[in-house]
Write a protein that holds these residues in place. Structure first.
Motif, PDB file in Angstrom:
ATOM      1  N   MET A 476      22.042 -13.567  20.559  1.00  0.00           N
ATOM      2  CA  MET A 476      22.259 -12.270  20.997  1.00  0.00           C
ATOM      3  C   MET A 476      21.704 -11.117  20.252  1.00  0.00           C
ATOM      4  N   GLY A 477      21.880 -11.114  18.945  1.00  0.00           N
ATOM      5  CA  GLY A 477      21.387 -10.613  17.891  1.00  0.00           C
ATOM      6  C   GLY A 477      19.923 -10.554  17.933  1.00  0.00           C
ATOM      7  N   ALA A 478      19.342 -11.837  18.058  1.00  0.00           N
ATOM      8  CA  ALA A 478      17.889 -11.839  18.147  1.00  0.00           C
ATOM      9  C   ALA A 478      17.121 -11.262  19.068  1.00  0.00           C
ATOM     10  N   VAL A 479      17.658 -11.326  20.322  1.00  0.00           N
ATOM     11  CA  VAL A 479      17.188 -10.776  21.653  1.00  0.00           C
ATOM     12  C   VAL A 479      17.255  -9.220  21.479  1.00  0.00           C
ATOM     13  N   ALA A 480      18.298  -8.360  20.860  1.00  0.00           N
ATOM     14  CA  ALA A 480      18.568  -7.240  20.787  1.00  0.00           C
ATOM     15  C   ALA A 480      17.842  -6.668  19.800  1.00  0.00           C
ATOM     16  N   ALA A 481      17.170  -7.498  18.813  1.00  0.00           N
ATOM     17  CA  ALA A 481      16.391  -6.970  17.743  1.00  0.00           C
ATOM     18  C   ALA A 481      14.980  -7.051  17.918  1.00  0.00           C
ATOM     19  N   THR A 482      14.585  -7.776  19.027  1.00  0.00           N
ATOM     20  CA  THR A 482      13.396  -7.822  19.112  1.00  0.00           C
ATOM     21  C   THR A 482      12.320  -6.726  19.331  1.00  0.00           C
ATOM     22  N   GLY A 483      12.739  -5.772  20.205  1.00  0.00           N
ATOM     23  CA  GLY A 483      12.130  -4.574  20.396  1.00  0.00           C
ATOM     24  C   GLY A 483      12.263  -3.643  18.996  1.00  0.00           C
ATOM     25  N   GLY A 721      15.191  -0.006  23.281  1.00  0.00           N
ATOM     26  CA  GLY A 721      15.543  -1.415  23.531  1.00  0.00           C
ATOM     27  C   GLY A 721      16.900  -2.144  23.003  1.00  0.00           C
ATOM     28  N   VAL A 722      17.241  -1.500  21.934  1.00  0.00           N
ATOM     29  CA  VAL A 722      18.620  -1.615  21.514  1.00  0.00           C
ATOM     30  C   VAL A 722      19.676  -1.124  22.460  1.00  0.00           C
ATOM     31  N   ALA A 723      19.461   0.115  23.140  1.00  0.00           N
ATOM     32  CA  ALA A 723      20.483   0.692  23.992  1.00  0.00           C
ATOM     33  C   ALA A 723      20.532  -0.296  25.274  1.00  0.00           C
ATOM     34  N   ALA A 724      19.412  -0.606  25.663  1.00  0.00           N
ATOM     35  CA  ALA A 724      19.412  -1.455  26.982  1.00  0.00           C
ATOM     36  C   ALA A 724      19.908  -2.982  26.803  1.00  0.00           C
ATOM     37  N   SER A 725      19.631  -3.440  25.537  1.00  0.00           N
ATOM     38  CA  SER A 725      19.898  -4.687  25.239  1.00  0.00           C
ATOM     39  C   SER A 725      21.456  -4.870  25.270  1.00  0.00           C
ATOM     40  N   GLY A 758      25.565  -3.171  16.839  1.00  0.00           N
ATOM     41  CA  GLY A 758      24.236  -2.779  16.890  1.00  0.00           C
ATOM     42  C   GLY A 758      23.660  -2.403  15.280  1.00  0.00           C
ATOM     43  N   SER A 759      24.477  -2.008  14.512  1.00  0.00           N
ATOM     44  CA  SER A 759      23.820  -2.005  13.152  1.00  0.00           C
ATOM     45  C   SER A 759      23.215  -3.388  12.693  1.00  0.00           C
ATOM     46  N   LEU A 760      24.382  -4.596  12.860  1.00  0.00           N
ATOM     47  CA  LEU A 760      23.649  -6.055  12.561  1.00  0.00           C
ATOM     48  C   LEU A 760      22.353  -6.355  13.102  1.00  0.00           C
ATOM     49  N   ALA A 761      22.523  -5.849  14.610  1.00  0.00           N
ATOM     50  CA  ALA A 761      21.168  -6.440  15.308  1.00  0.00           C
ATOM     51  C   ALA A 761      19.824  -5.564  14.949  1.00  0.00           C
ATOM     52  N   ALA A 762      20.226  -4.324  14.925  1.00  0.00           N
ATOM     53  CA  ALA A 762      19.255  -3.491  14.278  1.00  0.00           C
ATOM     54  C   ALA A 762      18.706  -3.663  12.907  1.00  0.00           C
ATOM     55  N   GLY A 763      19.660  -4.178  12.117  1.00  0.00           N
ATOM     56  CA  GLY A 763      19.439  -4.431  10.604  1.00  0.00           C
ATOM     57  C   GLY A 763      18.362  -5.675  10.622  1.00  0.00           C
ATOM     58  N   ILE A 764      18.616  -6.582  11.527  1.00  0.00           N
ATOM     59  CA  ILE A 764      18.028  -7.801  11.452  1.00  0.00           C
ATOM     60  C   ILE A 764      16.669  -7.539  11.896  1.00  0.00           C
ATOM     61  N   GLY A 765      16.462  -6.616  12.959  1.00  0.00           N
ATOM     62  CA  GLY A 765      15.125  -6.231  13.453  1.00  0.00           C
ATOM     63  C   GLY A 765      14.453  -5.489  12.241  1.00  0.00           C
ATOM     64  N   ILE A 766      15.147  -4.752  11.701  1.00  0.00           N
ATOM     65  CA  ILE A 766      14.485  -3.703  10.742  1.00  0.00           C
ATOM     66  C   ILE A 766      14.274  -4.527   9.485  1.00  0.00           C
ATOM     67  N   ALA A 810      18.853   2.395  12.005  1.00  0.00           N
ATOM     68  CA  ALA A 810      20.194   1.718  11.845  1.00  0.00           C
ATOM     69  C   ALA A 810      21.407   2.284  12.433  1.00  0.00           C
ATOM     70  N   GLY A 811      21.198   3.742  11.820  1.00  0.00           N
ATOM     71  CA  GLY A 811      22.577   4.510  12.467  1.00  0.00           C
ATOM     72  C   GLY A 811      22.443   5.197  13.910  1.00  0.00           C
ATOM     73  N   LEU A 812      21.075   5.341  14.471  1.00  0.00           N
ATOM     74  CA  LEU A 812      21.062   5.593  15.759  1.00  0.00           C
ATOM     75  C   LEU A 812      21.031   4.377  16.498  1.00  0.00           C
ATOM     76  N   ALA A 813      20.631   3.151  16.021  1.00  0.00           N
ATOM     77  CA  ALA A 813      21.005   1.774  16.749  1.00  0.00           C
ATOM     78  C   ALA A 813      22.502   1.590  17.096  1.00  0.00           C
ATOM     79  N   SER A 814      23.489   2.019  16.122  1.00  0.00           N
ATOM     80  CA  SER A 814      24.720   1.942  16.129  1.00  0.00           C
ATOM     81  C   SER A 814      25.305   2.923  17.507  1.00  0.00           C
ATOM     82  N   LEU A 815      24.771   4.193  17.348  1.00  0.00           N
ATOM     83  CA  LEU A 815      24.992   5.149  18.298  1.00  0.00           C
ATOM     84  C   LEU A 815      24.683   4.638  19.611  1.00  0.00           C
TER      85      LEU A 815
END
Length: 837
Positions: A476-483, A721-725, A758-766, A810-815
């Protein structure tokens, strides 16, 4: 065909994810199409100009910028292989009182008609002029003939006077007629060649000779007969050679911009992958049902690929249309060279190319298919019985990606970086970048799983739930973090590369501009010179401690290649004034030392200590390479030698520039005004080094303006991408949220849970994007830029900017995750879990 509505309906139901993938593909195709269309228009315009100037010439004799002895014209015109010969002397000047530049072609009126009839001047009858005077107008020393486009640009017409600079002296010319054979949009100026030689101090010099061969003689045979007659540094070329050289010169810049557009397109493919993977999760029950009622595995695979292909096709069609609109805007804003300076002064006309447009449509479709490939394969492998019983998002729970393939792609990037240029392009570097990016995406689930193992399972309930969720479903986190990973990698790579190049250019400017003031004859490289008398007057100006003069010329050490810039200025034996790369090589006494740029080192293979032959003043002169220096201003290569050596070898005492060092306490402004007064009529321009540096860096920023647009688009796409995921995942997890509500969690706590996820997924992508982006930046710096533009740079990482960027993202991804999940949180808790009763 009924199945088509099933799959088309799926695209309509997940509008946000579909529109995001569509927008990313539109962006990638539009940028690539715009770069292609602009450069194609510029090259076509450049080629038309060359064909106008070449006319019916079969060969052209070309040499250094300062020209060659006109005696060669007589020898070639008398040869039996030559039917007609037309001498040409080209000078560049500027209009007094303005910044308008003008290229003047000095031509022989009696020879030009047979070779280049488009340049044949037509005197315009002016009332009161005697008939005999009109016939001799073309030979008058003050007669200037302008094409219609040039008359419009300069706001003059026949009979008007035009004041220009001839060297450092004013020259008044009379517009005596036009050039009826010139194209409507070509700015051309023609004078009698003898008048140009006299006024511009070029007596006995030519810059080109156009040759029309006798009927039936082929070009190779004529070259074999004529080349032995040419002095050193003068070559025979076909007229099309200059067009090819211009294309090659701009190709590296064009391809690198296209690569950036391709990165956006690849990001679009990853977003298609993300959207399709989440679609498979949401529809796994539906897809399993279709399998259960008889839909074959291969049919399901093909239909899911068709979804990605449709998104790619629609995005590509819109992208091609938008790309042409963007190309029109870029032509108006930055010109045909996109700010890089390759086609300055051209006014290209945009034309639709069906083949290039079709290629970009295919690329868009390919991006959509590539993004849908793995999700479609995974969906085809679903066991119907198991999928009908499983929860909506269980398909992602055990997804571990394709780590072996990802690792193989990343390892493959290492040997690709070592490949030499192919077709003068860093194709190995481009493939290495793609391998790193694709491999990191395939490795992303493994990274998510590893990060999940180190997260603590203690603390507040939302923290524990978010950590447990990532452990249980790293896919789940990987797919959200792809974009996010793709966008961050692009931003980080370009930020590091641009920052490194900008800092290197800034340091380089400080090294090559050590004087207090800089003076040159005229603006915009108008070709003005400082004669010996003016040089002496400049040195005697009060407040001037020392003057160091510089001469600019060009050489052609190898036929068929663009000219190499020659700079002659005072240089010490150890070259300490130059931004050297590596150490200097000691040159034995009695030998002439030259210092070559990195481009010349790469293109010609010259190394410190090598003894080479240099074409100077019509002779081959042996010189010794003393060292290599950085030159960010001349992509085709440059060489420098001491001014005293140049004057000894050529006898030429003229110069164009001067570096002025002031006596302590002297007022720079007063001295600058006194220096300009020595030339009179504004013929000299004096500039402070700080102003030159500011202008140069402003040009640099303009050149990379397109990359800044791409970086901003990558950030927006990553966040979207995070929002859509998370919107898709939140909808898929409606029963989970209902159960949590029954257990007592408020909507606020569920919102906090989504924010953490969202922060964790974005953090992985970041984290992945920072790592991969740093590696891509190294490839751009050490491989792509070195092989494309032949310059090195010092690595400079904007740490603070990247940290701020990562934290903000990361903050914007959480929001974005919270806002995307609000719809699922509003759903009635009882209705959400009714299927489990």
């Amino acid at each position: 065909m009924r199945l088509a509505w099933v799959f088309l309906g799926s695209l309509g139901r997940r509008r946000a994810a579909t529109l995001l993938s569509f927008a990313a593909i539109v962006l990638g195709v539009a940028l690539g199409m715009a770069v292609q269309a602009v450069n194609q228009a510029a090259l076509a315009e450049f080629g038309r100009g060359l064909r106008t100037l070449a006319g019916a010439a079969d060969l052209q004799v070309v040499g250094p910028r300062t020209g060659f002895d006109e005696a060669l014209y007589g020898r070639l015109a008398a040869r039996p292989e030559v039917a007609r010969a037309s001498p040409v002397l080209e000078v560049r000047t500027e209009r007094i009182g303005s910044t308008d530049t003008l290229n003047i072609l000095g031509l022989d009126p009696f020879a030009v008609g047979a070779v280049t009839p488009a340049l044949l001047a037509r005197p315009v009858e002016i009332e009161g002029r005697a008939e005999r005077e009109s016939r001799l107008t073309a030979l008058a020393e003050d007669s200037l003939f302008l094409s219609a486009a040039a008359q419009t640009a300069l706001a003059v017409r026949p009979g008007d006077r035009l004041s220009v600079y001839a060297g450092s002296q004013p020259l008044e010319l009379r517009v005596a007629g036009d050039l009826p054979g010139a194209a409507e949009d070509r700015r051309l100026a023609v004078m009698d060649i003898a008048a140009v030689q006299k006024h511009f101090g070029r007596i006995g010099r030519l810059t080109r000779i156009d040759l029309k061969l006798v009927e039936g003689l082929d070009v190779p045979e004529a070259r074999a007969a004529l080349e032995p007659l040419l002095p050193a540094g003068v070559w025979l070329e076909v007229p099309q050679a200059a067009e090819g050289q211009a294309s090659n010169l701009s190709r590296a810049y064009r391809v690198n911009l296209t690569l950036l557009a391709a990165m956006a397109l690849i990001t679009g493919a990853f977003l298609v992958f993300s959207a399709q993977a989440l679609s498979v999760v949401r529809r796994h029950t539906e897809l399993a049902f279709l399998r259960a009622i008889g839909l074959a595995r291969r049919q399901l695979f093909v239909w899911l690929l068709a979804e990605g292909a449709l998104v790619g096709l629609l995005g590509a069609l819109v992208g091609v249309a938008l790309g042409h609109g963007l190309a029109f805007g870029l032509l108006e804003l930055l010109g045909g060279d996109l700010g890089a300076g390759f086609f300055a002064g051209l006014s290209p006309t945009l034309r639709f190319d069906p083949w290039a447009s079709g290629l970009y449509v295919l690329l868009g479709v390919g991006a959509g298919v590539a993004g849908a490939w793995l999700p479609a394969r995974d969906a085809a492998d679903i066991a119907p019985a198991q999928a009908l019983k499983a929860s909506d998002d269980s398909a992602l729970s055990q997804r571990r990606g394709h780590p072996r393939l990802g690792l193989a792609l990343m390892l493959m990037s290492l040997p690709l970086c070592a490949l030499p240029p192919i077709l003068d392009l860093p194709l190995g570097g481009y493939l290495a970048i793609f391998g790193l990016l694709a491999g990191s995406i395939l490795w992303l689930p493994m990274l998510a799983s590893g990060c999940a193992q180190i997260l603590p399972l203690w603390g507040p309930i939302p923290v524990r739930l978010a950590a447990a969720r990532l452990r249980a479903a790293p896919g789940m986190g990987a797919v959200a973090a792809t974009g996010v990973l793709a966008g961050v990698a692009l931003v980080v790579a370009m930020a590091i590369m641009v920052n490194s190049l900008r800092d290197s250019v800034d340091v380089w400017l400080g090294q090559i501009l050590p004087a207090d003031l800089y003076l040159r004859a005229g603006r915009a490289q108008s070709g003005g010179v400082l004669d010996e008398a003016l040089q002496a007057r400049l040195a005697d100006v009060p407040g001037v401690a020392r003057v160091e003069f510089t001469l600019h010329d060009s050489l052609r050490p190898v036929p068929g290649q663009p000219p190499v810039a020659l700079l002659a200025r005072p240089v010490s034996p150890d070259g300490r004034e130059l931004p050297l790369v590596g150490s200097a090589h000691a040159v034995p006494d009695g030998e002439t030392a030259i210092w070559i740029s990195e481009a010349l080192h790469d293109l010609q293979g010259w190394r410190p200590g090598d003894r080479v032959q240099l074409p100077l003043a019509g002779s081959e002169v042996p010189v010794r390479v003393a060292g290599i220096w950085r030159d960010y201003a001349r992509q085709t290569g440059s060489l420098m030698l001491d001014l005293a050596d140049y004057r000894r070898l050529t006898g030429d005492r003229s110069v164009q520039d001067a570096a002025i060092r002031l006596v302590p306490g002297a007022d720079a402004f007063s001295v600058a005004e006194a220096l300009k007064a020595t030339g009179g009529s504004g013929a000299l321009e004096v500039t402070a080094p700080g102003e030159i540096r500011a202008i140069s860096l402003r040009i640099f920023d303009r050149t990379f303006a397109v990359t800044y647009v791409l970086e901003a688009a990558a950030v927006i796409i990553g966040l979207a991408g995070v929002a859509a995921s998370f919107a898709a995942l939140a909808a898929a997890r409606r029963r989970e949220f209902g159960l949590l509500r029954h257990l007592g969690l408020t909507r606020g706590r569920i919102g906090g849970l989504l924010a953490l996820e969202g922060s964790l997924a974005a953090g992985i992508g970041i984290l992945g994007g920072l790592t991969v982006g740093g590696a891509i930046a190294w490839i751009l710096i050490e491989v792509v830029n070195r092989q494309s533009f032949h310059w090195s740079m010092d690595l400079s990482v904007p740490w603070l900017s990247l940290l701020v960027f990562a934290g903000t993202l990361a903050g914007l991804a959480s929001l974005a995750a919270v806002l995307a999940g609000r719809q699922a949180m509003r759903q009635d808790a009882v209705l959400a879990v009714r299927e489990d009763w």
